[in-house]
Write a protein that holds these residues in place. Structure first.
Motif, short mmCIF file in Angstrom:
data_model
loop_
_atom_site.label_atom_id
_atom_site.label_comp_id
_atom_site.label_asym_id
_atom_site.label_seq_id
_atom_site.Cartn_x
_atom_site.Cartn_y
_atom_site.Cartn_z
N ARG A 1 1.07 -1.28 0.07
CA ARG A 1 -0.01 0.17 -0.22
C ARG A 1 0.75 1.16 -0.05
O ARG A 1 0.35 2.37 0.11
N GLY A 2 2.23 1.19 -0.07
CA GLY A 2 3.07 2.10 -0.14
C GLY A 2 3.06 3.03 1.10
O GLY A 2 3.20 4.22 0.90
N ILE A 3 3.00 2.70 2.30
CA ILE A 3 3.03 3.07 3.44
C ILE A 3 4.31 2.81 4.18
O ILE A 3 4.88 1.96 4.43
N SER A 4 5.02 4.04 4.47
CA SER A 4 6.25 4.13 5.28
C SER A 4 6.03 3.80 6.68
O SER A 4 4.90 4.20 7.21
N ILE A 5 7.25 3.37 7.13
CA ILE A 5 6.96 2.95 8.86
C ILE A 5 6.95 4.17 9.62
O ILE A 5 6.42 3.76 10.74
N ASP A 6 7.34 5.41 9.20
CA ASP A 6 6.96 6.47 10.09
C ASP A 6 5.51 6.90 10.09
O ASP A 6 5.16 7.81 10.99
N ARG A 7 4.77 6.15 9.16
CA ARG A 7 3.35 6.72 8.99
C ARG A 7 2.41 5.67 9.76
O ARG A 7 1.19 5.65 9.76
N VAL A 8 3.06 4.82 10.55
CA VAL A 8 2.58 3.47 11.38
C VAL A 8 2.72 3.72 12.71
O VAL A 8 3.95 3.69 13.02
N CYS A 9 1.72 4.24 13.40
CA CYS A 9 1.78 4.00 14.90
C CYS A 9 1.66 2.72 15.81
O CYS A 9 0.44 2.10 15.51
N LEU A 10 2.71 2.27 16.34
CA LEU A 10 2.53 0.99 17.21
C LEU A 10 2.22 1.20 18.64
O LEU A 10 2.80 2.31 19.31
N LEU A 11 0.87 0.86 18.95
CA LEU A 11 0.51 0.84 20.36
C LEU A 11 1.40 -0.10 21.31
O LEU A 11 1.09 -1.13 21.11
N ASP A 12 1.99 0.56 21.95
CA ASP A 12 3.25 -0.25 22.66
C ASP A 12 3.09 0.29 24.07
O ASP A 12 3.38 1.32 24.64
#
Length: 218
Positions: free
Chosen positions: A82-93
Protein backbone atom coordinates in the motif's frame (compact mmCIF):
# COMPACT_ATOMS: atom_id res chain seq x y z
CA UNK A 1 -12.44 10.50 9.59
CA UNK A 2 -11.53 7.01 8.42
CA UNK A 3 -9.16 5.09 10.69
CA UNK A 4 -7.11 2.08 9.68
CA UNK A 5 -6.16 -0.47 12.35
CA UNK A 6 -3.77 -3.40 11.89
CA UNK A 7 -3.82 -6.43 14.19
CA UNK A 8 -0.61 -8.40 13.73
CA UNK A 9 -1.57 -11.89 14.89
CA UNK A 10 1.22 -13.06 17.22
CA UNK A 11 0.02 -16.31 18.74
CA UNK A 12 3.10 -18.52 19.11
CA UNK A 13 1.24 -21.78 18.47
CA UNK A 14 -0.12 -20.60 15.13
CA UNK A 15 0.39 -23.01 12.22
CA UNK A 16 -1.19 -23.76 8.86
CA UNK A 17 -3.52 -26.45 10.18
CA UNK A 18 -4.94 -24.62 13.17
CA UNK A 19 -7.91 -22.27 13.42
CA UNK A 20 -8.00 -19.47 15.94
CA UNK A 21 -9.58 -20.32 19.32
CA UNK A 22 -13.18 -19.22 19.96
CA UNK A 23 -12.21 -16.53 22.48
CA UNK A 24 -9.79 -14.97 19.97
CA UNK A 25 -12.53 -14.91 17.33
CA UNK A 26 -14.83 -13.15 19.82
CA UNK A 27 -12.20 -10.48 20.55
CA UNK A 28 -11.38 -9.96 16.89
CA UNK A 29 -15.06 -9.63 15.98
CA UNK A 30 -15.53 -7.19 18.85
CA UNK A 31 -12.79 -4.99 17.42
CA UNK A 32 -14.91 -4.38 14.32
CA UNK A 33 -17.85 -3.28 16.46
CA UNK A 34 -15.64 -1.00 18.56
CA UNK A 35 -13.94 0.55 15.52
CA UNK A 36 -17.33 1.26 14.00
CA UNK A 37 -18.44 2.10 10.48
CA UNK A 38 -16.09 4.12 8.30
CA UNK A 39 -13.00 2.36 9.63
CA UNK A 40 -11.06 -0.69 8.44
CA UNK A 41 -9.38 -3.41 10.52
CA UNK A 42 -6.64 -5.45 8.88
CA UNK A 43 -5.82 -8.81 10.47
CA UNK A 44 -2.31 -9.82 9.37
CA UNK A 45 0.11 -12.73 9.80
CA UNK A 46 -2.67 -15.29 9.98
CA UNK A 47 -2.30 -18.89 8.93
CA UNK A 48 -4.25 -19.95 5.85
CA UNK A 49 -6.77 -21.81 8.01
CA UNK A 50 -7.22 -18.94 10.46
CA UNK A 51 -7.58 -16.42 7.66
CA UNK A 52 -10.30 -18.50 6.02
CA UNK A 53 -12.24 -19.17 9.23
CA UNK A 54 -12.04 -15.56 10.37
CA UNK A 55 -13.15 -14.26 6.97
CA UNK A 56 -16.15 -16.61 7.10
CA UNK A 57 -17.05 -15.42 10.60
CA UNK A 58 -16.97 -11.80 9.47
CA UNK A 59 -19.46 -12.33 6.65
CA UNK A 60 -22.42 -12.22 9.04
CA UNK A 61 -21.61 -8.78 10.46
CA UNK A 62 -23.76 -5.65 10.09
CA UNK A 63 -23.27 -2.18 8.68
CA UNK A 64 -22.53 -0.94 12.20
CA UNK A 65 -19.15 -2.70 12.05
CA UNK A 66 -15.87 -1.56 10.55
CA UNK A 67 -14.76 -3.21 7.35
CA UNK A 68 -12.26 -6.02 7.82
CA UNK A 69 -9.80 -8.03 5.76
CA UNK A 70 -7.71 -11.05 6.68
CA UNK A 71 -4.17 -11.56 5.39
CA UNK A 72 -1.53 -14.25 5.57
CA UNK A 73 1.12 -11.60 4.90
CA UNK A 74 2.62 -9.67 7.83
CA UNK A 75 2.24 -5.96 8.50
CA UNK A 76 5.45 -5.01 6.69
CA UNK A 77 4.26 -6.63 3.48
CA UNK A 78 0.84 -5.04 3.91
CA UNK A 79 2.51 -1.64 4.23
CA UNK A 80 4.70 -2.28 1.20
CA UNK A 81 1.73 -3.25 -0.95
CA UNK A 82 0.00 0.00 0.00
CA UNK A 83 3.03 2.27 -0.22
CA UNK A 84 2.99 3.19 3.49
CA UNK A 85 6.29 4.08 5.16
CA UNK A 86 7.18 2.97 8.68
CA UNK A 87 7.02 6.51 10.08
CA UNK A 88 3.32 6.65 9.11
CA UNK A 89 2.37 3.64 11.24
CA UNK A 90 1.86 4.09 14.99
CA UNK A 91 2.55 1.05 17.18
CA UNK A 92 0.48 0.90 20.37
CA UNK A 93 3.21 -0.15 22.80
CA UNK A 94 2.91 -0.40 26.60
CA UNK A 95 6.59 0.64 26.86
CA UNK A 96 6.25 3.78 24.73
CA UNK A 97 7.36 7.04 26.33
CA UNK A 98 4.46 9.08 24.94
CA UNK A 99 0.74 8.52 25.56
CA UNK A 100 -1.76 8.40 22.72
CA UNK A 101 -3.55 11.74 22.37
CA UNK A 102 -6.45 13.06 20.24
CA UNK A 103 -3.94 14.99 18.13
CA UNK A 104 -2.43 11.70 16.93
CA UNK A 105 -5.58 11.21 14.86
CA UNK A 106 -5.17 14.46 12.92
CA UNK A 107 -3.21 13.05 9.99
CA UNK A 108 0.20 12.23 11.41
CA UNK A 109 -0.36 8.48 10.96
CA UNK A 110 -1.98 6.31 8.28
CA UNK A 111 -2.33 3.16 10.39
CA UNK A 112 -2.44 2.15 14.05
CA UNK A 113 -0.76 -1.18 14.80
CA UNK A 114 -1.49 -3.64 17.60
CA UNK A 115 0.20 -6.91 18.48
CA UNK A 116 -2.57 -9.48 18.93
CA UNK A 117 -3.21 -11.23 21.18
CA UNK A 118 -1.86 -8.82 23.82
CA UNK A 119 -3.73 -10.29 26.76
CA UNK A 120 -1.10 -12.39 28.53
CA UNK A 121 -1.03 -12.57 32.31
CA UNK A 122 1.66 -11.85 33.27
CA UNK A 123 2.50 -9.79 30.16
CA UNK A 124 5.15 -11.40 27.92
CA UNK A 125 5.96 -8.23 25.93
CA UNK A 126 5.27 -9.80 22.56
CA UNK A 127 4.82 -6.26 21.28
CA UNK A 128 8.62 -6.15 21.54
CA UNK A 129 8.79 -8.15 18.30
CA UNK A 130 7.20 -5.17 16.55
CA UNK A 131 9.01 -2.50 18.58
CA UNK A 132 12.41 -3.45 17.16
CA UNK A 133 11.17 -2.67 13.64
CA UNK A 134 11.32 1.05 14.39
CA UNK A 135 7.69 2.18 14.38
CA UNK A 136 6.72 5.41 16.15
CA UNK A 137 5.04 4.37 19.40
CA UNK A 138 2.33 5.48 21.80
CA UNK A 139 1.02 3.88 25.01
CA UNK A 140 -2.51 3.60 26.41
CA UNK A 141 -1.68 3.87 30.10
CA UNK A 142 -0.01 1.71 32.74
CA UNK A 143 -2.51 -1.18 33.00
CA UNK A 144 -2.58 -4.17 30.64
CA UNK A 145 -5.61 -4.33 28.31
CA UNK A 146 -7.07 -7.00 26.09
CA UNK A 147 -6.48 -6.34 22.39
CA UNK A 148 -10.09 -5.40 21.67
CA UNK A 149 -10.11 -2.99 24.63
CA UNK A 150 -6.89 -1.42 23.35
CA UNK A 151 -8.46 -0.84 19.95
CA UNK A 152 -11.64 0.52 21.52
CA UNK A 153 -9.66 2.98 23.64
CA UNK A 154 -7.66 4.05 20.59
CA UNK A 155 -10.88 4.78 18.70
CA UNK A 156 -12.27 6.82 21.61
CA UNK A 157 -9.08 8.91 21.73
CA UNK A 158 -8.53 9.41 18.00
CA UNK A 159 -12.05 9.62 16.57
CA UNK A 160 -14.14 10.75 19.52
CA UNK A 161 -11.33 13.01 20.81
CA UNK A 162 -11.60 11.77 24.41
CA UNK A 163 -8.26 11.97 26.29
CA UNK A 164 -7.01 8.74 27.86
CA UNK A 165 -7.56 10.01 31.40
CA UNK A 166 -11.19 10.94 30.67
CA UNK A 167 -12.27 7.43 29.60
CA UNK A 168 -14.11 5.36 32.21
CA UNK A 169 -12.27 2.13 33.01
CA UNK A 170 -12.63 -0.82 35.34
CA UNK A 171 -9.48 -2.70 36.35
CA UNK A 172 -9.36 -6.43 37.13
CA UNK A 173 -13.14 -6.91 37.25
CA UNK A 174 -14.75 -9.98 38.74
CA UNK A 175 -17.16 -11.65 36.33
CA UNK A 176 -19.91 -13.37 38.30
CA UNK A 177 -21.89 -16.21 36.75
CA UNK A 178 -23.99 -17.16 39.77
CA UNK A 179 -23.82 -17.11 43.57
CA UNK A 180 -20.93 -19.59 43.65
CA UNK A 181 -19.00 -19.12 40.40
CA UNK A 182 -16.93 -16.15 39.31
CA UNK A 183 -13.61 -15.32 37.68
CA UNK A 184 -11.34 -12.30 38.02
CA UNK A 185 -10.07 -10.85 34.74
CA UNK A 186 -6.49 -9.53 35.06
CA UNK A 187 -6.93 -6.65 32.62
CA UNK A 188 -8.31 -3.14 32.23
CA UNK A 189 -11.61 -2.71 30.39
CA UNK A 190 -13.78 0.13 29.21
CA UNK A 191 -16.82 0.51 31.47
CA UNK A 192 -20.23 -0.09 29.92
CA UNK A 193 -22.90 2.59 29.92
CA UNK A 194 -24.24 1.30 33.26
CA UNK A 195 -21.03 2.60 34.85
CA UNK A 196 -20.15 -0.72 36.47
CA UNK A 197 -19.73 -3.68 34.14
CA UNK A 198 -16.71 -4.19 31.84
CA UNK A 199 -17.31 -3.98 28.10
CA UNK A 200 -16.71 -7.59 27.01
CA UNK A 201 -17.11 -9.11 23.53
CA UNK A 202 -20.61 -10.52 23.01
CA UNK A 203 -20.51 -14.19 24.00
CA UNK A 204 -17.33 -13.87 26.08
CA UNK A 205 -19.06 -14.20 29.46
CA UNK A 206 -20.75 -17.42 28.33
CA UNK A 207 -17.47 -18.78 27.00
CA UNK A 208 -15.67 -17.94 30.24
CA UNK A 209 -18.35 -19.76 32.21
CA UNK A 210 -18.12 -22.77 29.93
CA UNK A 211 -14.36 -22.96 30.29
CA UNK A 212 -14.17 -22.03 33.97
CA UNK A 213 -13.18 -25.51 35.08
CA UNK A 214 -11.09 -26.48 32.06
CA UNK A 215 -7.90 -24.71 33.11
CA UNK A 216 -7.78 -22.50 30.01
CA UNK A 217 -5.58 -19.42 30.41
CA UNK A 218 -7.32 -16.26 29.25
Amino acid sequence: MQLFYVIEHMEEDEDTTRSIPPWVELEYSHMRALAGPGSHVYFTHLSKTSSSSLSAAFQSSTNDFAEASCHEEDVLNLMKSRGISIDRVCLLDPKAEKALSPEDGDGQFDMFLFGGILGDDPPRDRTGELRVMGFPTRHLGPVQMTTDTALGVTKLVLKDKIPLDKISYVDFPTIRFNAKESVEMPFRYIVMSDGKEPLLPPGMKELLHEDLNKGIDF
